[in-house]
Design an enzyme around this catalytic site. Sequence first.
Site, PDB file in Angstrom:
ATOM      1  N   HIS A  34       0.841  -1.303   0.030  1.00 20.34           N
ATOM      2  CA  HIS A  34       0.159  -0.098  -0.017  1.00 20.34           C
ATOM      3  C   HIS A  34       0.928   1.314  -0.034  1.00 20.34           C
ATOM      4  CE1 HIS A  34       0.957  -0.653   4.143  1.00 20.34           C
ATOM      5  NE2 HIS A  34       1.126   0.549   4.456  1.00 20.34           N
ATOM      6  N   HIS A 116       5.370   5.915  -1.266  1.00 19.75           N
ATOM      7  CA  HIS A 116       6.019   4.529  -1.431  1.00 19.75           C
ATOM      8  C   HIS A 116       5.432   3.633  -0.958  1.00 19.75           C
ATOM      9  CE1 HIS A 116       6.630   5.370   3.122  1.00 19.75           C
ATOM     10  NE2 HIS A 116       6.747   4.082   2.857  1.00 19.75           N
TER      11      HIS A 116
END
Length: 173
Positions: A34, A116
């Site tokens: 995620h 990220h």
Amino acid sequence: MRYGIAVFPSKKIQDVANSYRKRYDPHYALIPPHITLKEPFEAEEDEINGKIIPELKEVASVTEPFSIGIFKVSTFSPVTNTIYLKVENSDEISNLNNRLHSDKLPGEMEFSFVPHITIAQKLSDDEFSDVYGSLSMGKFDLHDHIDRFQLLYQLENGAWSVYETFRLGEKTL
């Protein structure tokens, strides 16, 4: 209860991330790959339903879907031995992150926003050097279309589950 807000990328990107996470991320079983949009925060159930969900619906309604690109890995070293797929920063994802850190929502931004997808964390120094050295030589060419984000809650065993999904660009009634 503890809540957070994240974007789950497509299965293709999750498969790439999981190919590393299985071995190098002790949180592999707790949450799928995620992009964290809002760090975990504490809230009561009535606050979630009465204040937070309506605000998240508003944020989603004024945010148009957008694209992301991932072309390399990076790291948070020397702060932590975390390695991640670097999501190219864009106005769209930064604006979404900023909207989720308004005064209308709980939780402070502890760190600067670096979009990220974590693929390795809590590595020893030697393992970190080996893994990052190997991965940093590789090239990635991953693209995705982001059209939703999720409000998550944390279970007692530390795993995260989706509480509600918010589709970008959908006008609320």
